[in-house]
Design a protein around this motif. Structure first.
Motif, PDB file in Angstrom:
ATOM      1  N   ILE A   1      37.079  30.715  35.076  1.00 58.58           N
ATOM      2  CA  ILE A   1      36.352  31.964  35.332  1.00 58.58           C
ATOM      3  C   ILE A   1      34.907  31.666  35.712  1.00 58.58           C
ATOM      4  N   ARG A   2      34.296  30.668  35.063  1.00 60.36           N
ATOM      5  CA  ARG A   2      32.934  30.306  35.454  1.00 60.36           C
ATOM      6  C   ARG A   2      32.909  29.804  36.905  1.00 60.36           C
ATOM      7  N   LEU A   3      33.863  28.967  37.269  1.00 68.08           N
ATOM      8  CA  LEU A   3      33.903  28.466  38.647  1.00 68.08           C
ATOM      9  C   LEU A   3      34.062  29.613  39.643  1.00 68.08           C
ATOM     10  N   GLY A   4      34.945  30.559  39.317  1.00 61.16           N
ATOM     11  CA  GLY A   4      35.132  31.705  40.205  1.00 61.16           C
ATOM     12  C   GLY A   4      33.885  32.563  40.296  1.00 61.16           C
ATOM     13  N   THR A   5      33.221  32.763  39.158  1.00 65.37           N
ATOM     14  CA  THR A   5      31.992  33.559  39.140  1.00 65.37           C
ATOM     15  C   THR A   5      30.904  32.890  39.969  1.00 65.37           C
ATOM     16  N   ASP A   6      30.721  31.579  39.787  1.00 62.37           N
ATOM     17  CA  ASP A   6      29.702  30.853  40.554  1.00 62.37           C
ATOM     18  C   ASP A   6      29.977  30.929  42.054  1.00 62.37           C
ATOM     19  N   ARG A   7      31.259  30.828  42.408  1.00 63.55           N
ATOM     20  CA  ARG A   7      31.613  30.873  43.845  1.00 63.55           C
ATOM     21  C   ARG A   7      31.311  32.252  44.438  1.00 63.55           C
ATOM     22  N   LEU A   8      31.563  33.310  43.685  1.00 60.49           N
ATOM     23  CA  LEU A   8      31.299  34.652  44.196  1.00 60.49           C
ATOM     24  C   LEU A   8      29.808  34.954  44.219  1.00 60.49           C
ATOM     25  N   ILE A   9      29.059  34.411  43.270  1.00 57.97           N
ATOM     26  CA  ILE A   9      27.605  34.565  43.316  1.00 57.97           C
ATOM     27  C   ILE A   9      27.052  33.923  44.589  1.00 57.97           C
ATOM     28  N   ALA A  10      27.633  32.789  44.980  1.00 57.85           N
ATOM     29  CA  ALA A  10      27.212  32.129  46.224  1.00 57.85           C
ATOM     30  C   ALA A  10      27.506  33.000  47.444  1.00 57.85           C
ATOM     31  N   GLU A  11      28.465  33.925  47.323  1.00 60.30           N
ATOM     32  CA  GLU A  11      28.776  34.861  48.408  1.00 60.30           C
ATOM     33  C   GLU A  11      27.867  36.085  48.381  1.00 60.30           C
ATOM     34  N   ARG A  12      26.906  36.116  47.456  1.00 61.38           N
ATOM     35  CA  ARG A  12      25.921  37.184  47.344  1.00 61.38           C
ATOM     36  C   ARG A  12      26.576  38.543  47.088  1.00 61.38           C
ATOM     37  N   VAL A  13      27.565  38.559  46.207  1.00 62.97           N
ATOM     38  CA  VAL A  13      28.178  39.836  45.838  1.00 62.97           C
ATOM     39  C   VAL A  13      27.255  40.582  44.880  1.00 62.97           C
ATOM     40  N   ASP A  14      27.386  41.889  44.847  1.00 66.01           N
ATOM     41  CA  ASP A  14      26.590  42.718  43.937  1.00 66.01           C
ATOM     42  C   ASP A  14      27.260  42.870  42.577  1.00 66.01           C
ATOM     43  N   LEU A  15      28.575  42.859  42.566  1.00 66.81           N
ATOM     44  CA  LEU A  15      29.346  43.116  41.355  1.00 66.81           C
ATOM     45  C   LEU A  15      30.612  42.276  41.408  1.00 66.81           C
ATOM     46  N   ILE A  16      31.021  41.721  40.266  1.00 70.72           N
ATOM     47  CA  ILE A  16      32.285  40.992  40.162  1.00 70.72           C
ATOM     48  C   ILE A  16      33.152  41.722  39.146  1.00 70.72           C
ATOM     49  N   VAL A  17      34.412  41.946  39.508  1.00 71.50           N
ATOM     50  CA  VAL A  17      35.339  42.652  38.624  1.00 71.50           C
ATOM     51  C   VAL A  17      36.606  41.820  38.455  1.00 71.50           C
ATOM     52  N   SER A  18      37.347  42.125  37.407  1.00 71.88           N
ATOM     53  CA  SER A  18      38.637  41.473  37.189  1.00 71.88           C
ATOM     54  C   SER A  18      39.453  42.301  36.202  1.00 71.88           C
ATOM     55  N   ASN A  19      40.745  42.392  36.463  1.00 69.82           N
ATOM     56  CA  ASN A  19      41.708  42.961  35.516  1.00 69.82           C
ATOM     57  C   ASN A  19      42.590  41.830  35.028  1.00 69.82           C
ATOM     58  N   GLN A  20      42.627  41.610  33.719  1.00 68.92           N
ATOM     59  CA  GLN A  20      43.430  40.544  33.137  1.00 68.92           C
ATOM     60  C   GLN A  20      44.042  41.029  31.827  1.00 68.92           C
ATOM     61  N   THR A  21      45.253  40.547  31.541  1.00 70.72           N
ATOM     62  CA  THR A  21      45.902  40.917  30.281  1.00 70.72           C
ATOM     63  C   THR A  21      45.865  39.804  29.243  1.00 70.72           C
ATOM     64  N   HIS A  22      46.009  38.539  29.656  1.00 77.15           N
ATOM     65  CA  HIS A  22      46.192  37.471  28.684  1.00 77.15           C
ATOM     66  C   HIS A  22      44.925  37.253  27.856  1.00 77.15           C
ATOM     67  N   MET A  23      45.122  37.039  26.558  1.00 76.86           N
ATOM     68  CA  MET A  23      44.002  36.936  25.622  1.00 76.86           C
ATOM     69  C   MET A  23      43.031  35.809  25.979  1.00 76.86           C
ATOM     70  N   ALA A  24      43.533  34.704  26.526  1.00 73.50           N
ATOM     71  CA  ALA A  24      42.643  33.598  26.887  1.00 73.50           C
ATOM     72  C   ALA A  24      41.754  33.977  28.067  1.00 73.50           C
ATOM     73  N   TRP A  25      42.294  34.731  29.003  1.00 75.92           N
ATOM     74  CA  TRP A  25      41.518  35.134  30.175  1.00 75.92           C
ATOM     75  C   TRP A  25      40.519  36.229  29.829  1.00 75.92           C
ATOM     76  N   THR A  26      40.895  37.184  28.975  1.00 68.67           N
ATOM     77  CA  THR A  26      39.933  38.214  28.590  1.00 68.67           C
ATOM     78  C   THR A  26      38.802  37.610  27.756  1.00 68.67           C
ATOM     79  N   ALA A  27      39.127  36.658  26.870  1.00 64.97           N
ATOM     80  CA  ALA A  27      38.083  35.985  26.105  1.00 64.97           C
ATOM     81  C   ALA A  27      37.177  35.172  27.020  1.00 64.97           C
ATOM     82  N   GLY A  28      37.769  34.518  28.034  1.00 62.88           N
ATOM     83  CA  GLY A  28      36.981  33.744  28.979  1.00 62.88           C
ATOM     84  C   GLY A  28      36.036  34.609  29.797  1.00 62.88           C
ATOM     85  N   LEU A  29      36.488  35.801  30.172  1.00 61.88           N
ATOM     86  CA  LEU A  29      35.615  36.716  30.912  1.00 61.88           C
ATOM     87  C   LEU A  29      34.413  37.124  30.054  1.00 61.88           C
ATOM     88  N   ARG A  30      34.660  37.456  28.810  1.00 62.85           N
ATOM     89  CA  ARG A  30      33.549  37.832  27.926  1.00 62.85           C
ATOM     90  C   ARG A  30      32.560  36.672  27.769  1.00 62.85           C
TER      91      ARG A  30
END
Length: 367
Positions: free
Chosen positions: A296-325
């Motif tokens: 998730i950090r790698l994905g966030t860094d890559r999207l920041i490099a694209e100069r996005v204003d907002l990053i969103v994600s829908n995830q169900t698995h507990m490891a992915w929701t914890a990683g987003l937080r």
């Protein structure tokens, strides 16, 4: 009213077009597909993902229809044939004489397979989720997370503008500088919690996914309670190289794949929820659950490099929701609904053990 519900053939195409015209005339919001590929015979069972199109006819007129998308589902070492119930459309939307067509469509689908799910649907209050609940489906919201990168774009958010007092608060945040200050503070706080990146990572951005992901999928899928198959063939069908919004990341360490991501970045204009901004999304991905925060950090860094204003994600698995937080995302109201038929609910784990996200169902069509 006596309906006949059968698989669509080329002979049904004029009836589907006529129904769609009646829906347009009545200002109904949905249409059945008219593309020729939906009227073709079913492929061999070796094709992993395929749509079956069914139409409901009353005498010589088409009164509704729906799609079933066939997908392999993995639960531990077991594989099941799963069907995604999609786009149920009834003439009852515009003509009360056909108000029961939607119920008959669902009953027909449940006779064809016990293992059904729906994904998306907009809100728990919409007619389809309410109908599914009446038929004892499990209906739950898929958690939604967001992280503001640039307050100037985020403050164009239509969802906020349409809330009571939202326009006044947004004006205050924009012109006082509080929006920029809050975003900066948030970013600094996120850096404290975000995971360190392991040494030796190699990040590739291929135009499509290679078959090396198939072995990786078989290794990792048993770490999740349930997930739809994510082999290279499935991924390349789901995320075609012609979609310019997509960014594919394949991450290796010491030559071995440790995870992959699918991201989108899109310039939105007057979007019904996000307004006008550059939106990034962590759409899909797979890794050992322990590596989810790093991915998730790698994905966030890559999207920041694209100069996005907002990053969103829908995830169900507990490891992915914890990683987003951990990477600075916060939860918000979700319009992405996951519904399971009674038989599927009985055979699969609770929602937080599923690996389900925006890549499932219809894919990232609205992002």
């Amino acid at each position: 009213m006596s309906l006949r519900i059968e698989r669509a053939t080329a002979n049904d195409a004029p009836g589907v077009q006529a129904l769609n015209q009646r829906l347009r005339d009545g200002r109904g919001g949905y249409r059945l597909p008219e593309e020729p590929e939906f009227f073709r015979p079913s492929p061999p069972r070796t094709v992993p993902v395929w749509h079956e199109f069914f139409v409901a006819q009353d005498q010589d007129a088409v009164r509704g229809g729906y799609l079933l998308k066939r997908e392999p589902l993995r639960i531990g070492c077991s594989a099941l044939e799963l069907w995604n119930y999609q786009l149920p459309v009834s003439e009852g939307i515009v003509n009360r004489a056909y108000a029961t067509v939607g119920i008959q469509l669902l009953q027909d689908a449940m006779k064809r397979s016990e293992l059904l799910y729906c994904l998306g649907m907009g809100s728990l209050k919409r007619p389809l989720p309410r109908l599914l609940s009446r038929f004892h489906w499990s209906v739950e919201s898929v958690p939604f997370f967001f992280r503001v990168i640039h307050s100037s774009g985020f403050l164009n958010n239509r969802y906020l503008l349409e809330r009571r007092g939202g326009a006044m608060l947004i004006s205050l945040a924009r012109y006082s500088g509080l929006g920029a200050l809050a975003t900066c503070t948030w970013r600094l706080a996120s850096r404290v919690r975000q995971p360190e990146l392991p040494h030796g990572l190699v990040i590739e951005e291929p135009p499509s996914f290679g078959t090396g992901l198939d072995v990786f999928f078989l290794e990792v899928q048993q770490r999740y309670g349930a997930l739809v198959e994510r082999t290279a063939a499935v991924l390349n069908a789901r995320y075609p190289h012609t979609d310019a919004r997509l960014i594919r990341l394949v991450v290796r360490r010491a030559g071995k794949i440790i995870g992959w991501l699918v991201l989108t970045r899109n310039d939105l204009h007057d979007h019904k929820q996000f307004g006008s901004m550059r939106l990034g999304c962590i759409v899909d991905g797979l890794c050992d659950p322990e590596m989810a925060p790093v991915m998730i950090r790698l994905g966030t860094d890559r999207l920041i490099a694209e100069r996005v204003d907002l990053i969103v994600s829908n995830q169900t698995h507990m490891a992915w929701t914890a990683g987003l937080r951990r990477c600075g995302f916060v939860s918000g109201p979700s319009n992405f609904i996951f519904a399971r038929s009674p038989a599927l609910t009985a055979r699969t784990p609770r929602l937080e053990e599923w690996h389900m996200n925006r890549g499932d169902g219809d894919g990232p069509i609205n992002l």
